[in-house]
Design a protein around this motif. Structure first.
Motif, PDB file in Angstrom:
ATOM      1  N   GLN A  61       0.802  -1.223   0.000  1.00 12.22           N
ATOM      2  CA  GLN A  61       0.000   0.000   0.000  1.00 12.22           C
ATOM      3  C   GLN A  61       0.836   1.276   0.000  1.00 12.22           C
ATOM      4  O   GLN A  61       0.311   2.360   0.192  1.00 12.22           O
ATOM      5  N   MET A  64      -0.430   4.080  -2.378  1.00  7.69           N
ATOM      6  CA  MET A  64      -1.850   4.460  -2.367  1.00  7.69           C
ATOM      7  C   MET A  64      -1.980   5.948  -2.089  1.00  7.69           C
ATOM      8  O   MET A  64      -1.164   6.490  -1.364  1.00  7.69           O
ATOM      9  N   PRO A  65      -2.930   6.627  -2.633  1.00  7.09           N
ATOM     10  CA  PRO A  65      -4.010   6.156  -3.493  1.00  7.09           C
ATOM     11  C   PRO A  65      -3.658   6.150  -4.979  1.00  7.09           C
ATOM     12  O   PRO A  65      -4.476   5.742  -5.796  1.00  7.09           O
ATOM     13  N   GLU A 111      -2.898   1.038  -6.398  1.00  5.14           N
ATOM     14  CA  GLU A 111      -3.499   0.108  -5.449  1.00  5.14           C
ATOM     15  C   GLU A 111      -2.705  -1.196  -5.419  1.00  5.14           C
ATOM     16  O   GLU A 111      -2.072  -1.567  -6.414  1.00  5.14           O
ATOM     17  N   HIS A 112      -2.778  -1.893  -4.293  1.00  2.36           N
ATOM     18  CA  HIS A 112      -2.179  -3.212  -4.178  1.00  2.36           C
ATOM     19  C   HIS A 112      -2.732  -4.096  -5.305  1.00  2.36           C
ATOM     20  O   HIS A 112      -3.923  -4.083  -5.574  1.00  2.36           O
ATOM     21  N   ASP A 149      -2.326  -3.728  -8.528  1.00  7.02           N
ATOM     22  CA  ASP A 149      -2.374  -3.100  -9.851  1.00  7.02           C
ATOM     23  C   ASP A 149      -1.234  -3.695 -10.682  1.00  7.02           C
ATOM     24  O   ASP A 149      -0.152  -3.959 -10.171  1.00  7.02           O
TER      25      ASP A 149
END
Length: 183
Positions: A38, A41-42, A45-46, A48
């Motif tokens: 993470q 983020m934002p 995202e995890h 992706d």
């Protein structure tokens, strides 16, 4: 019989050429990477999936705020944002990035600021406190994850030598519903 043999040989050649092209593209030009964790983020995202452009930094230099992939000291590849370039003095005060004593806007953090509603995203620090250097050394980059509270980055591992950079990562291709250019 010779026609079938000729057709088979043409197929073998076509497959061999395709495999060679795939190898060249994969190892020298572009490669896929999966975002793990993470820390970005934002923006990312995890899980992706992104394309790493390996050629950009062969013909050019990294720019501030590029998202890069590099080989980290623990043997993994990390994905982070370039904050400091060679010769830069980097500092955070009051949740504001200062590069060479000038405040720098970080619009990619706006969404995270809404989540934490007035809480600090980045603890105060000076480059010398986290790297023992007063400026980013030549041929090195200072990198941070966008999710500063949950990122292992240059504050922990030091600056990143340019030779450790795999490439620039800004195209998210999976999930299909989120295909985009990450900024």
């Amino acid at each position: 019989m010779t026609k079938a043999k000729s057709d088979s040989w043409e197929w073998v050649k076509a497959v061999a050429i395709a495999l060679v092209l795939a190898f060249v593209i994969r190892y020298f030009l572009f490669a896929p990477i999966v975002v793990d964790g993470q820390s970005m983020m934002p923006t990312l995202e995890h899980s992706d999936r992104m394309i790493v452009d390996k050629i950009s930094y062969v013909i050019g230099e990294p720019n501030r705020f590029d998202i890069i992939v590099f080989h980290a000291p623990d043997g993994k590849d990390y994905i982070k944002r370039v904050i400091g370039l060679p010769g830069d003095k980097v500092e955070y005060r009051g949740d504001v990035l200062y590069v060479n004593d000038e405040p720098i806007e970080e619009p990619y953090l706006d969404e995270l600021k809404q989540v934490y509603k007035g809480e600090s995203l980045t603890s105060d620090f000076q480059l010398v406190e986290v790297t023992s250097e007063t400026v980013v050394p030549e041929e090195h980059l200072f990198v941070l994850g966008d999710n500063r509270r949950h990122s292992k980055d240059s504050r922990d591992i030091g600056t990143v030598h340019i030779d450790k950079v795999v490439g620039k990562a800004n195209v998210v291709f999976w999930p299909i519903s989120d295909i985009r250019i990450a900024k």
